[in-house]
Design a protein around this motif. Structure first.
Motif, mmCIF file in Angstrom:
data_model
loop_
_atom_site.group_PDB
_atom_site.id
_atom_site.type_symbol
_atom_site.label_atom_id
_atom_site.label_comp_id
_atom_site.label_asym_id
_atom_site.label_seq_id
_atom_site.Cartn_x
_atom_site.Cartn_y
_atom_site.Cartn_z
ATOM 1 N N LYS A 25 56.956 -40.281 54.082
ATOM 2 C CA LYS A 25 55.937 -38.813 54.198
ATOM 3 C C LYS A 25 56.454 -38.830 55.647
ATOM 4 O O LYS A 25 55.248 -37.623 56.088
ATOM 5 C CB LYS A 25 54.899 -39.881 54.899
ATOM 6 N N GLU A 30 53.392 -32.028 56.064
ATOM 7 C CA GLU A 30 52.398 -32.268 56.433
ATOM 8 C C GLU A 30 51.125 -32.241 55.062
ATOM 9 O O GLU A 30 50.037 -32.954 55.587
ATOM 10 C CB GLU A 30 52.166 -32.476 57.688
ATOM 11 N N ILE A 31 51.478 -31.002 54.984
ATOM 12 C CA ILE A 31 50.303 -30.518 54.493
ATOM 13 C C ILE A 31 50.376 -31.478 52.588
ATOM 14 O O ILE A 31 49.546 -31.490 52.045
ATOM 15 C CB ILE A 31 50.143 -29.205 54.052
ATOM 16 N N THR A 32 50.951 -32.141 52.413
ATOM 17 C CA THR A 32 51.535 -32.813 51.183
ATOM 18 C C THR A 32 50.277 -33.946 51.117
ATOM 19 O O THR A 32 49.723 -34.802 51.973
ATOM 20 C CB THR A 32 53.050 -33.317 51.180
ATOM 21 N N ASN A 33 49.448 -34.286 49.800
ATOM 22 C CA ASN A 33 48.835 -34.833 49.704
ATOM 23 C C ASN A 33 49.080 -35.969 48.965
ATOM 24 O O ASN A 33 49.792 -36.242 48.080
ATOM 25 C CB ASN A 33 47.428 -34.292 48.896
ATOM 26 N N PHE A 34 49.282 -37.169 50.040
ATOM 27 C CA PHE A 34 50.266 -37.932 49.233
ATOM 28 C C PHE A 34 49.134 -39.073 48.576
ATOM 29 O O PHE A 34 48.947 -39.929 47.221
ATOM 30 C CB PHE A 34 50.533 -39.213 50.461
ATOM 31 N N GLY A 35 47.392 -39.135 48.518
ATOM 32 C CA GLY A 35 46.918 -40.052 47.654
ATOM 33 C C GLY A 35 47.142 -41.653 47.882
ATOM 34 O O GLY A 35 46.913 -41.838 48.763
ATOM 35 N N ASN A 36 47.322 -42.195 46.860
ATOM 36 C CA ASN A 36 47.475 -43.448 47.044
ATOM 37 C C ASN A 36 49.138 -44.024 46.822
ATOM 38 O O ASN A 36 49.603 -44.824 46.143
ATOM 39 C CB ASN A 36 47.021 -44.522 45.790
ATOM 40 N N GLU A 87 54.075 -35.868 38.393
ATOM 41 C CA GLU A 87 54.115 -34.613 38.637
ATOM 42 C C GLU A 87 54.067 -33.366 37.659
ATOM 43 O O GLU A 87 54.028 -32.543 37.362
ATOM 44 C CB GLU A 87 55.955 -34.484 40.389
ATOM 45 N N GLN A 90 50.626 -33.180 35.986
ATOM 46 C CA GLN A 90 50.001 -32.274 36.616
ATOM 47 C C GLN A 90 50.702 -30.920 36.351
ATOM 48 O O GLN A 90 49.592 -30.281 36.403
ATOM 49 C CB GLN A 90 50.560 -32.588 38.360
#
Length: 146
Positions: A25, A30-36, A87, A90
């Protein structure tokens, strides 16, 4: 059949999966949405530790290093493959691919792209230390508690 060695292997690789996910991470935008992301990789590490490393415990100290390296390599492979499949799915829902063959090929392209993030000295050292600790602890527990 549950054994102490399988449990320790699962816990070690789950911890390695979580710690390495948290480290990844820091290497991504920083804008990456990592979720779980970290929890998923920890669960995957537990499964790989149980089935790959734990089932091969008890073969000796020399094989413990190879067992740990095999477990970490399997964890990296399955994590890259499953995240690349997710990915691709998606992107396919956004109609980015012309057909199923192109989508299937994209899994490997995405996996290679994700894999380049792991070719970092900090990540490589973490994986090496994790492999050694996992292998030796699993072997120790296998000998100690039959």
């Amino acid at each position: 059949m549950p054994t102490a060695a399988k449990t320790i292997a699962a816990l070690c690789l789950a911890a390695l999966g979580y710690v390495s996910s948290e480290l990844v991470k820091t290497l991504l935008p920083e804008i990456t949405n990592f979720g779980n992301f970290s929890i998923f990789n920890a669960a995957l590490g537990g499964v790989v530790g149980w089935f790959v490393v734990g089932s091969r415990a008890g073969r000796g100290t020399r094989d413990a290093v190879g067992n740990g390296i095999t477990g970490v390599a399997a964890l990296i492979f399955w994590a890259l493959f499953l995240h690349a499949c997710y990915e691709m799915f998606q992107l396919s829902m956004k109609r980015r691919y012309d057909g199923p063959v192109e989508a299937f090929a994209a899994i490997f392209e995405i996996g290679i792209e994700y894999g380049t993030v792991l070719v970092n000295p900090m990540m490589l050292v973490l994986f090496l230390i994790g492999a050694l600790v996992t292998g030796y602890l699993t072997e120790f527990v296998s000998r100690r508690w039959k």
